[in-house]
Design a protein around this motif. Structure first.
Motif, PDB file in Angstrom:
ATOM      1  N   LEU A   1       5.472 109.787 -40.288  1.00 34.98           N
ATOM      2  CA  LEU A   1       5.002 109.511 -41.605  1.00 34.98           C
ATOM      3  C   LEU A   1       4.204 108.641 -42.212  1.00 34.98           C
ATOM      4  N   PRO A   2       2.750 108.605 -42.891  1.00 37.23           N
ATOM      5  CA  PRO A   2       1.659 108.897 -43.480  1.00 37.23           C
ATOM      6  C   PRO A   2       1.791 107.138 -42.582  1.00 37.23           C
ATOM      7  N   THR A   3       0.815 106.841 -42.629  1.00 34.48           N
ATOM      8  CA  THR A   3       0.485 105.110 -42.908  1.00 34.48           C
ATOM      9  C   THR A   3      -0.371 104.771 -43.492  1.00 34.48           C
ATOM     10  N   ALA A   4      -0.877 103.779 -44.139  1.00 35.42           N
ATOM     11  CA  ALA A   4      -1.914 102.866 -44.820  1.00 35.42           C
ATOM     12  C   ALA A   4      -3.651 103.929 -44.349  1.00 35.42           C
ATOM     13  N   LEU A   5      -3.195 103.543 -42.881  1.00 35.69           N
ATOM     14  CA  LEU A   5      -5.272 104.025 -42.187  1.00 35.69           C
ATOM     15  C   LEU A   5      -4.765 105.802 -42.736  1.00 35.69           C
ATOM     16  N   GLY A   6      -4.351 106.128 -42.908  1.00 33.82           N
ATOM     17  CA  GLY A   6      -4.131 107.735 -43.046  1.00 33.82           C
ATOM     18  C   GLY A   6      -3.816 108.492 -41.442  1.00 33.82           C
ATOM     19  N   THR A   7      -3.048 107.554 -40.602  1.00 36.04           N
ATOM     20  CA  THR A   7      -2.727 108.166 -39.682  1.00 36.04           C
ATOM     21  C   THR A   7      -1.321 108.484 -39.521  1.00 36.04           C
TER      22      THR A   7
ATOM     23  N   ALA B   1       3.190 120.142 -49.827  1.00 34.53           N
ATOM     24  CA  ALA B   1       2.566 119.707 -50.623  1.00 34.53           C
ATOM     25  C   ALA B   1       1.519 120.355 -51.187  1.00 34.53           C
ATOM     26  N   ASP B   2       0.843 120.325 -52.466  1.00 31.17           N
ATOM     27  CA  ASP B   2      -0.561 121.098 -52.940  1.00 31.17           C
ATOM     28  C   ASP B   2      -0.950 120.471 -53.062  1.00 31.17           C
ATOM     29  N   LYS B   3      -0.464 118.929 -53.359  1.00 30.30           N
ATOM     30  CA  LYS B   3      -1.607 117.806 -53.874  1.00 30.30           C
ATOM     31  C   LYS B   3      -0.815 116.623 -53.110  1.00 30.30           C
ATOM     32  N   ILE B   4      -2.119 115.947 -52.879  1.00 28.41           N
ATOM     33  CA  ILE B   4      -1.129 114.296 -52.706  1.00 28.41           C
ATOM     34  C   ILE B   4      -1.836 113.327 -53.210  1.00 28.41           C
TER      35      ILE B   4
ATOM     36  N   VAL C   1      -6.853 108.996 -47.710  1.00 27.91           N
ATOM     37  CA  VAL C   1      -7.074 109.924 -47.680  1.00 27.91           C
ATOM     38  C   VAL C   1      -8.189 111.088 -46.811  1.00 27.91           C
ATOM     39  N   ALA C   2      -9.136 110.130 -46.591  1.00 24.42           N
ATOM     40  CA  ALA C   2     -10.334 109.698 -45.039  1.00 24.42           C
ATOM     41  C   ALA C   2      -9.529 110.613 -44.502  1.00 24.42           C
ATOM     42  N   ASN C   3      -8.364 109.665 -44.267  1.00 24.98           N
ATOM     43  CA  ASN C   3      -8.058 110.273 -42.250  1.00 24.98           C
ATOM     44  C   ASN C   3      -6.969 110.753 -42.697  1.00 24.98           C
ATOM     45  N   LEU C   4      -5.681 110.764 -43.190  1.00 24.13           N
ATOM     46  CA  LEU C   4      -4.766 111.905 -43.622  1.00 24.13           C
ATOM     47  C   LEU C   4      -5.676 113.149 -43.091  1.00 24.13           C
ATOM     48  N   GLN C   5      -6.388 113.128 -43.442  1.00 20.21           N
ATOM     49  CA  GLN C   5      -7.006 114.656 -44.159  1.00 20.21           C
ATOM     50  C   GLN C   5      -7.242 115.164 -42.392  1.00 20.21           C
ATOM     51  N   ARG C   6      -7.483 113.798 -41.573  1.00 21.13           N
ATOM     52  CA  ARG C   6      -8.025 114.884 -39.749  1.00 21.13           C
ATOM     53  C   ARG C   6      -6.116 114.764 -39.477  1.00 21.13           C
ATOM     54  N   ASN C   7      -5.805 113.609 -40.052  1.00 19.26           N
ATOM     55  CA  ASN C   7      -4.950 113.044 -38.995  1.00 19.26           C
ATOM     56  C   ASN C   7      -3.093 114.014 -39.119  1.00 19.26           C
ATOM     57  N   ALA C   8      -3.029 114.494 -40.310  1.00 17.14           N
ATOM     58  CA  ALA C   8      -1.750 115.436 -40.961  1.00 17.14           C
ATOM     59  C   ALA C   8      -2.327 116.705 -40.907  1.00 17.14           C
ATOM     60  N   GLU C   9      -1.608 117.318 -40.633  1.00 16.61           N
ATOM     61  CA  GLU C   9      -1.234 119.120 -41.040  1.00 16.61           C
ATOM     62  C   GLU C   9      -0.433 119.295 -41.783  1.00 16.61           C
ATOM     63  N   LEU C  10      -1.484 118.700 -43.348  1.00 12.91           N
ATOM     64  CA  LEU C  10      -1.356 119.802 -44.592  1.00 12.91           C
ATOM     65  C   LEU C  10      -1.865 121.257 -45.096  1.00 12.91           C
ATOM     66  N   LYS C  11      -1.322 121.732 -45.840  1.00 13.51           N
ATOM     67  CA  LYS C  11      -1.483 123.709 -46.193  1.00 13.51           C
ATOM     68  C   LYS C  11      -3.266 123.067 -46.683  1.00 13.51           C
ATOM     69  N   PRO C  12      -4.021 124.173 -45.828  1.00 13.72           N
ATOM     70  CA  PRO C  12      -5.076 124.048 -46.587  1.00 13.72           C
ATOM     71  C   PRO C  12      -6.148 123.728 -47.760  1.00 13.72           C
ATOM     72  N   SER C  13      -4.982 124.056 -48.624  1.00 10.01           N
ATOM     73  CA  SER C  13      -5.413 124.150 -50.791  1.00 10.01           C
ATOM     74  C   SER C  13      -4.658 123.009 -51.157  1.00 10.01           C
ATOM     75  N   CYS C  14      -4.210 122.240 -49.921  1.00 13.86           N
ATOM     76  CA  CYS C  14      -3.535 120.740 -50.137  1.00 13.86           C
ATOM     77  C   CYS C  14      -4.790 120.370 -50.827  1.00 13.86           C
ATOM     78  N   LYS C  15      -4.760 120.289 -51.784  1.00 13.87           N
ATOM     79  CA  LYS C  15      -5.404 118.465 -52.870  1.00 13.87           C
ATOM     80  C   LYS C  15      -5.318 117.289 -52.679  1.00 13.87           C
ATOM     81  N   LEU C  16      -6.285 115.675 -51.824  1.00 16.52           N
ATOM     82  CA  LEU C  16      -5.708 114.460 -51.482  1.00 16.52           C
ATOM     83  C   LEU C  16      -6.335 114.053 -52.538  1.00 16.52           C
TER      84      LEU C  16
END
Lengths: 423, 533
Positions: free
Chosen positions: A116-122, A141-144, A161-176
Motif C-alpha cells: 500500500l502507498p504511504t504519504a511519503l510515496g513509498t 491505474a491509468d491515472k493516480i 507523487v514524486a516518490n511514488l514514481q520511484r517506489n511503485a510499479e506503475l504502468k509506464p503510461s500512468c499519469k500522476l
C-alpha cells in the motif's frame, strides 16, 4: 480506599490489551481494563502488519506471510511469534470477526501481503487493512490523482507523487497528478476535517474540485482523514460521487486509522460489559509467593486497588511506557520483571539500518503460556501473562510485525486465562 | 569558469565571515570559500557563550582583556544575537579559596566587573544549583547565538559586495614567482570546477588550517582538540554558571532560551572531522555537572554534540607573530617567503571580530588600501521595527513572531509578507522552535541552502525534542517546488535523520529513547523508509 475485583485485569489499552480483554470476556470472564493513556495504537497505521519481507531476501516483499513466519520460527525460536504460532490464524479470524461486527471490516489479500502507498510515496507491505485503505491494482491505474487539502499539515501530494514514481510499479503510461483542494478553513486538523466530511459540509466542494481532473482508469488517493470512525463509509461515498476508486494512505500521527481501530475495539469491549478505566496508572503489583493478588492504581481521585485472578501486562515498550530506561539500565515499570537486553549495544550507528535498532527488541521473555520467565525458564509470576510490545525478541519496525504480534499475543493471553489461573 | 577578487578567504566560520565583513566594509573585494555549509564546523559547536573573560583572568590576562573588550563591542553591534543574561562564577565546598582571591584580583586587573553576590539569593533564583556553593560572583557573561552572528557577518558583507561560495573545497592554491595568484575550487554537490584569481589568500579554516597551509607546502601546527557538549531541554538556571576553579571539563552551564548547554570535554584528536560525541564523554560530563546541579539526571537530555577547537602551537620552524596566547596571525611572506598568504589560527568565538580586524589590517596594509576597520562601530544587525513585529504577531502568534524576528533579522519583513498573502504558509512546521512554513520556504530558496541540514542551521528547525522527526518530513513538503532540490527525498531525509541520530545515540535513554522509538515507528513502520528508493 476503593477496591475493585475482576477475574481478569488487563493493563494497557493498545492492540494486545484490547485483544486480550475481548477474548477473555468472550469466555464469560469478568474483565477489567486499566490504562495510563491511550497507548501507541493510535500512532500506528491502523493496519495489521504480519510479516513484511522475505527472511532470505530482505528487499523482497513477502508473498506468503504465514509461511514466512513458520520459517522465522525455525531460524529465530525466541521471536514472539514462536509463542503464538498455534493460535495465529484463529486470532486473525477473531479480530476480523470483531471488526466486521462493529462496522469496520478488515480485508485480507488472498493470504498474501497488500502493498500500500504511504504519504511519503513509498509502498508498504501489510496483511489486514481497513476497507478504506485497501488499494487494489495500483499497477493497472491509468491515472493516480493525489488529493491534499489546503491548510492540512503533514500531507503533501507533490511529495507523494514524486516518490511514488520511484517506489511503485506503475504502468509506464500512468499519469500522476497532485492537487490541493480548498475547503474554506485556514488550518485544518485531521479530526476536524473528518467531522466536517461526516457532517456533509464539504463533500460537494471536494467533488467539484476533483472530478474535472479525473479520466477513465483513474484512482484517487487521500490522506487518512475520510471519517472519524471505521468502515469504508466516507471513502465509499466519495468513490460513488467521483465514479472511481478512492483510498486513504497511511500517514504520520495524528492519523485517524489507528484511532479508529482503537475506538472500534473499545466499543466492542463496552458492548460485552468490559469495564475500561483510562487515565489511571498501575503503580505497584502485590505478590503472594509467585502469584499476583492485586495491584495499586493511581487515578484522578486518589488511589485504588484492583484484585484479580489473572493479570495481563500489555503496557508496551518504551513509547507506551511499559519499559523505562535510565542511564543505569532498563526496567519494567510495574512487576519489575527482568528485561532481556542481551549482550548487544542498545543502538547501532546507522539510524535506518536494515537489521533494525537493537533497543526495539528489548523486552520480557515468556514461555508458551506467555508467562514471564527468568533465564532458566522458571516462571516468575504464575498468573501473569505478557503481551505485545512488552515482549522481547521482535524488531517490529523493520520486520513489519508490530500489530501482528500484538494481536496474536493479546488473543492468546485472553484465551489462556483459565489455563493460567488453574496452574 | 574563472572569477576574480582581491582576496579569497578559506573557511566559513565566525573568523572567516568576520574577515569577509571587515574587508567588504573597507572596500576590498573578497570571496569566501567554504567546503560545507557556513557554520557547520566549530563555530556552531560550542557553548554559545560570549565570555566576560573571567574564565581566562588568572591564566591568561591578555586573552581575558580581549574577551571583555569584544564582549562589550558585540553587545553593542549585535544585540539581537545576544542574550545579556549575565554569568555567575561559583566557588563550591572543597574548591581552593585562595584561587578565588587570585581570581578576584585578576578580574579587576583585566577590567572585568566581578561583583560578589549573596549565595542564598543565587540559590533562591536558581533552585537547581547545589547548596554546596560557598561564594558567588556576577560577571557580564552573555549567551550568544553563533549562527546569527555568522549570518549577520555574511549579510552585511554581501550588502557591501562580498561573495560567498559554499560546498566548495579548495583543491589547489596557485603560485607564481613566490606569490599566490588564485585558488581552484571543486563544487562538492555538482562536481564543477572553478578558478578564482586573487592577490591574497587568507587561511581561516580553523581546525582545517593545517591542511590548507599544506597545500602551499607550509606547516601550520594546529592542535585539534575535541570538546563534547550536552543540550538539555530545560532552562536549568537563569544565568550562565561557571565553576570558580582553574578551567576544566564540564564546568560551564549556558542557558539559551528554553534549553541549557553543558560542556565541555577536551581531547586531542587526529582529524578536524572527529566530532562524534561518545557515550563515555556524556557520562563524564554528567558526573562533573552533578556537582553543580545535583538533580542533573532528572533533566531531559536532547542530544550531545562535539566541536573541534583549533588550538595553535607555534611549530619548531615557525616563528609566528603571536598576537596573543589566544590567537595568532601568521604572515607567511615574513615567515616563509610566500607573498599573499596569511593564516589566522587559534582564538575563540568571543574574539572572532578582533581576529578578523587584525587579519584585515594586515591584508589592507599588503594591498596598500588605506581604510580603517569599521566592524566595531557599524551595527551587525538592524533592530526589527515595532510595526513589523506587530504584523508578525498577527500571522505567527507572539512567541513565533519573536523567535522568527530574532532569526531572520532584515529578512523578517519578506517572510511576514509571504505569510500574510498565503495562509498556508503560517503553518508551524517545527513546533519546538516555532518555525513557520513561510520561514522554511524562504530559507530554502537561499542560494546557500542545499540540504535539510542547511535549512536546520538557518532556522533551528529540528533542534528541539523531536530532533527532526516531524519537521524533517514536513520540510520535504516545502522543498519539492524548487528545482535545485532535485535529488531524491530519501537522500535528503536520511542524511538529515542520520546526522540527528549521531547526537541522540550517546544520550539514548529516558525520554529520548521513547522519542527514538517513535521516530523509527514513523520512518520504518509507517513509511518503510529503510527500503525507500
Amino acid at each position: 480506599m476503593m477496591n475493585k475485583k475482576a477475574d481478569v485485569l488487563v493493563i494497557g489499552a493498545g492492540l494486545s490489551g484490547l485483544m486480550a480483554a475481548a477474548k477473555a470476556v468472550e469466555q464469560g470472564k469478568k474483565v477489567l481494563l486499566v490504562a495510563k493513556g491511550m497507548g501507541a495504537l493510535g500512532l500506528s497505521s491502523g493496519c495489521i502488519d504480519l510479516w513484511g519481507y522475505d527472511i532470505d531476501q530482505p528487499d523482497q516483499v513477502c508473498s506468503r506471510p504465514l509461511q514466512e513466519i513458520d520459517k522465522l520460527i525455525q531460524v529465530n525460536p525466541h521471536h514472539p511469534y514462536a509463542r503464538v504460532r498455534d493460535v495465529l490464524e484463529e486470532s486473525l479470524d477473531f479480530f476480523r470477526k470483531i471488526c466486521a461486527e462493529n462496522g469496520s471490516p478488515y480485508l485480507e489479500n488472498e493470504g498474501g501481503n497488500w502493498l500500500l502507498p504511504t504519504a511519503l510515496g513509498t509502498m508498504r507491505p501489510t496483511y489486514l487493512v481497513p476497507a478504506s485503505m485497501a488499494v487494489k491494482s495500483l499497477e493497472e491505474a491509468d491515472k493516480i490523482l493525489v488529493v491534499g487539502f489546503k491548510g492540512l499539515k503533514d500531507f503533501y501530494p507533490d511529495v507523494l507523487v514524486a516518490n511514488l514514481q520511484r517506489n511503485a510499479e506503475l504502468k509506464p503510461s500512468c499519469k500522476l497528478e497532485p492537487v490541493l483542494v480548498e475547503v474554506g478553513s485556514e488550518e485544518l486538523k485531521p479530526a476536524a476535517l473528518a467531522h466536517r466530511l461526516e457532517r456533509g459540509e464539504i463533500i460537494d466542494k471536494i467533488v467539484q474540485q476533483v472530478k474535472p481532473l479525473l479520466s477513465p482508469g483513474a484512482v484517487v488517493l487521500f490522506p487518512p482523514v475520510l471519517g472519524s470512525s471505521g468502515g469504508a463509509g466516507m471513502a465509499g461515498r466519495l468513490a460513488d460521487e467521483l465514479g472511481c476508486p478512492v483510498y486513504e494512505v497511511s500517514n504520520i500521527p495524528p492519523a485517524l486509522p489507528g484511532d479508529r481501530l482503537q475506538k472500534t475495539l473499545l466499543h466492542h469491549l463496552k458492548t460485552r460489559g468490559v469495564e475500561v478505566i483510562i487515565g489511571s496508572t498501575v503503580t505497584t503489583a502485590h505478590l503472594e509467593g509467585n502469584r499476583c493478588v492485586k495491584v495499586t492504581v493511581r487515578c484522578l481521585s486518589g488511589t485504588m486497588t484492583i484484585s484479580a485472578r489473572v493479570f495481563v501486562l500489555a503496557t508496551g515498550s518504551f513509547l507506551g511506557g511499559g519499559l523505562e530506561a535510565d542511564i543505569e539500565g532498563i526496567k519494567e515499570s510495574i512487576f519489575n520483571l527482568p528485561v532481556q537486553i542481551g549482550a548487544e549495544e542498545w543502538s547501532v550507528q546507522e539510524f535506518l539500518d536494515l537489521k533494525g535498532q537493537p533497543f526495539n527488541k528489548f523486552g520480557i521473555a515468556v514461555n508458551d503460556h506467555l508467562q514471564p520467565v527468568d533465564e532458566s525458564g522458571q516462571v516468575l509470576v504464575k498468573n501473569l501473562m505478557v503481551t505485545g510490545a512488552n515482549l522481547a525478541g521482535c524488531n517490529y519496525p523493520i520486520e513489519k510485525c508490530g500489530n501482528g504480534v500484538a494481536l496474536a499475543t493479546g488473543y492468546k493471553a485472553g484465551k489462556l486465562v483459565e489455563v493460567v489461573h488453574g496452574e | 569558469m574563472t572569477d576574480k577578487a582581491q582576496v579569497v578567504i578559506i573557511g566559513g566560520g565566525a573568523t572567516g565571515t568576520g574577515i569577509l565583513r571587515d574587508l567588504a566594509l573597507r572596500g576590498i573585494s573578497a570571496v569566501l570559500v567554504e567546503q560545507g555549509d557556513l557554520a557547520h564546523g566549530t563555530s556552531s559547536r560550542f557553548h554559545g557563550l560570549l565570555h566576560s573573560g573571567g574564565r581566562y583572568a588568572v591564566k591568561d590576562k591578555e586573552a581575558a582583556r580581549e574577551c571583555i573588550e569584544e564582549n562589550l563591542i558585540l553587545c553593542r553591534i549585535a544585540p539581537s544575537c545576544i542574550e545579556p543574561i549575565g554569568g555567575l562564577f561559583v566557588e563550591m565546598q572543597g574548591d581552593d579559596p585562595e584561587y578565588t582571591e587570585k581570581w578576584v584580583s585578576a578580574c579587576a586587573e583585566a577590567g572585568i566587573n566581578a561583583e560578589e553576590t549573596d549565595v542564598q539569593e543565587v540559590l533562591k533564583s536558581n533552585p537547581a544549583l547545589s547548596s554546596n556553593i560557598t561564594r558567588a560572583f556576577k560577571v557580564p557573561d552573555c549567551a550568544v547565538d553563533g549562527f546569527r552572528i555568522l549570518w549577520g557577518n555574511v549579510n552585511s558583507a554581501r550588502k557591501h559586495g562580498a561573495k560567498v561560495i559554499t560546498y566548495s573545497k579548495v583543491t589547489k592554491i596557485h603560485q607564481e614567482n613566490g606569490s599566490v595568484t588564485g585558488v581552484e575550487l571543486l563544487n562538492k554537490l555538482t562536481g564543477e570546477k572553478k578558478t578564482i584569481e586573487c592577490e591574497m589568500v587568507v587561511n581561516a579554516a580553523g581546525a582545517w588550517a593545517g591542511e590548507v597551509a599544506a597545500m602551499v607546502g607550509l606547516e601550520v601546527n594546529v592542535i585539534k582538540d575535541k570538546g563534547t557538549l550536552l543540550a538539555f531541554n530545560h532552562r536549568m538556571m537563569n544565568k550562565i554558571v561557571n565553576r570558580l576553579r582553574p578551567p576544566g571539563d564540564g564546568d560551564i552551564f549556558v542557558p539559551h532560551g528554553t534549553i541549557t548547554i553543558l560542556g565541555t570535554t577536551s581531547q586531542t584528536v587526529d582529524s578536524a572531522d572527529a566530532n562524534k560525541p561518545e557515550r563515555q564523554e556524556v557520562l563524564d560530563l554528567l558526573k562533573i555537572g552533578k556537582e553543580m546541579v545535583p538533580e542533573i539526571e532528572n533533566f531531559r537530555l536532547v542530544r550531545a554534540f562535539a566541536g573541534v577547537r583549533p588550538l595553535y602551537q607555534p611549530g619548531s620552524s615557525a616563528t609566528g607573530r603571536s598576537v596573543s596566547r589566544g590567537f595568532a596571525l601568521l604572515d607567511h611572506q615574513q615567515m616563509d617567503g610566500l607573498n599573499g598568504f596569511v593564516s589566522i589560527v587559534g582564538g575563540k568565538f568571543t574574539t572572532f571580530r578582533l581576529m578578523a580586524e587584525r587579519t584585515a589590517d594586515l591584508v589592507a596594509e599588503k594591498l596598500a588600501v588605506d581604510a580603517p576597520c569599521r566592524t566595531a562601530q557599524e551595527p551587525l544587525t538592524d533592530p526589527v521595527p515595532e510595526e513589523l513585529l506587530k504584523r508578525g504577531k498577527k500571522v505567527f502568534g507572539i512567541p513565533g513572531a519573536k523567535k522568527a524576528a530574532e532569526r531572520l533579522g532584515d529578512d523578517f519583513a519578506r517572510v511576514i509578507e509571504e505569510a500574510e498573502q498565503n495562509a498556508e504558509k503560517r503553518q508551524v512546521f517545527c513546533e519546538c522552535e516555532m518555525v513557520s512554513r513561510a520561514e522554511i520556504d524562504f530559507v530554502a530558496r537561499d542560494e546557500d541552502c542545499h540540504t535539510l541540514g542547511d535549512i536546520r542551521r538557518k532556522t533551528r528547525m529540528g533542534m528541539g525534542t523531536c530532533q527532526g522527526t516531524f519537521c524533517g518530513y514536513r520540510t520535504l513538503g516545502a522543498l519539492n517546488k524548487y528545482e535545485k532540490f532535485a535529488r531524491s527525498h530519501r537522500e535528503y531525509l536520511s542524511v538529515f535523520l542520520q546526522k540527528r541520530w549521531k547526537g541522540i545515540r550517546p544520550v539514548l535513554w529516558g525520554q529520548q529513547l521513547r522519542e527514538a522509538q517513535l521516530a523509527l515507528g514513523i520512518y520504518c513502520s509507517l513509511f518503510g523508509m529503510e527500503r525507500m528508493k
